[in-house]
Write an enzyme that holds these catalytic residues in place. Structure first.
Site, PDB file in Angstrom:
ATOM      1  N   ASP A  67       5.829  78.496  21.232  1.00  0.00           N
ATOM      2  CA  ASP A  67       5.519  77.137  21.674  1.00  0.00           C
ATOM      3  C   ASP A  67       4.010  76.984  21.839  1.00  0.00           C
ATOM      4  OD1 ASP A  67       5.440  78.871  23.842  1.00  0.00           O
ATOM      5  OD2 ASP A  67       7.093  77.932  24.897  1.00  0.00           O
ATOM      6  N   ASN A 135      13.195  77.071  36.119  1.00  0.00           N
ATOM      7  CA  ASN A 135      14.243  76.056  35.940  1.00  0.00           C
ATOM      8  C   ASN A 135      15.226  76.446  34.836  1.00  0.00           C
ATOM      9  OD1 ASN A 135      12.804  75.678  33.602  1.00  0.00           O
ATOM     10  ND2 ASN A 135      12.182  73.575  34.020  1.00  0.00           N
ATOM     11  N   HIS A 137      14.431  77.388  31.696  1.00  0.00           N
ATOM     12  CA  HIS A 137      14.052  77.100  30.307  1.00  0.00           C
ATOM     13  C   HIS A 137      13.786  78.381  29.524  1.00  0.00           C
ATOM     14  CE1 HIS A 137       9.465  76.654  31.413  1.00  0.00           C
ATOM     15  NE2 HIS A 137       9.689  77.867  30.967  1.00  0.00           N
ATOM     16  N   GLU A 142      13.507  72.588  27.978  1.00  0.00           N
ATOM     17  CA  GLU A 142      13.747  72.303  29.390  1.00  0.00           C
ATOM     18  C   GLU A 142      15.229  71.993  29.620  1.00  0.00           C
ATOM     19  OE1 GLU A 142      11.405  73.067  31.241  1.00  0.00           O
ATOM     20  OE2 GLU A 142       9.561  71.936  31.005  1.00  0.00           O
TER      21      GLU A 142
END
Ligand code: F6R
Length: 251
Positions: A67, A135, A137, A142
């Site tokens: 990414d 979270n 991811h 996400e």
């Protein structure tokens, strides 16, 4: 899925580097998928150290970034390309042309994502390194991301931006957008290696590995892959109910 609980963060980095070393030495030419972030600094430093001691060569390896932020200047040291250049290209024999990532400065980001997806698929990633967000991811997929997603521009959620602010100079906020490989793209890699360290990773690790697969916890998609190794330190393993499947040597 193999779950390895290393005695500490340093041992987790060594164990991850051992897996990368075995992979790099397993073939004449290899495509290695790289994650960035705090957790990866240990494994990447360990790999770089082995190269500097002449114990490992990345001369025939191509690396592909998972990414990249959208909105930083091309030479921003916080970009993932700059980070991997600093941690892996400069200290090793990896050729600068062998580092591949999406170009977040392409005025046509839609075309850029399609092109990067094509390049990653063509590379046939043999081993993909992964971290996990607090979270849940993976890469920048996400919560809520489709498990069938491919490379695309995403909006980062506030939890991710707040977690990643530690990598940016004081007073600077991480960008709001990024390009990320999709979950389906990641699952195409032959082997996956997830590394997670520290107490903040305990809950996402337990949800990803031991609860049902759900787009609310994108890392739970790892349960769908046939060849996954997870290396955790004791704080990150704290909420796992199942026994680790493999012992780990001390650092
Ligand atoms: C970055 C990436 C992210 C990180 C994750 C964990 O390339 O893929 O998914 O791996 O956010 O980051 P740290 O290790 O900083 O907690």
């Amino acid at each position: 899925m193999r779950i390895v609980v290393a005695p500490d963060r340093a041992a987790a980095a060594q164990h991850a580097a051992d897996i990368v070393e075995r992979f790099v030495n397993s073939a004449v030419a290899t495509a290695l998928g790289i994650a960035t972030g705090e957790t990866m600094e240990g494994p990447l430093a360990e790999i770089a150290g082995r190269c500097q001691r002449g114990a490992l060569s990345l001369a025939h390896t191509e690396v592909y970034l998972l990414d990249e932020y959208v909105g930083l200047e091309p030479d921003d040291p916080c970009s993932f390309a700059s980070t991997v250049n600093r941690l892996l290209v400069q200290p090793t024999d990896l050729s600068p042309g062998a580092m591949h990532g999406p170009n977040p400065h392409n005025p046509d980001l839609y075309a850029e994502c399609a092109d990067y997806e094509r390049r990653v698929r063509a590379a046939r990633i043999g081993l993909q390194l992964l971290g996990i967000g607090t979270n849940g991811h993976i890469a920048f997929n996400e919560p809520g991301s489709s498990l069938a997603s491919s490379t695309r521009v995403v909006q980062l959620n506030e939890q991710t931006r707040s977690d990643n602010a530690r990598a940016f100079p004081d007073g600077t906020c991480p960008p709001r957008a990024a390009i990320t490989q999709g979950i389906a793209t990641i699952l195409l890699a032959r082997k996956l290696l997830l590394v997670a360290c520290g107490q903040p990773k305990a809950r996402p690790v337990a949800r990803a590995l031991e609860e049902p697969v759900t787009r609310s916890v994108p890392a739970s998609a790892l349960q769908l892959h046939p060849d996954v190794t997870v290396v955790v330190d004791p704080p990150a393993a704290a909420l796992l109910a199942d026994e680790p499947s493999q012992p780990c040597r001390p650092a």
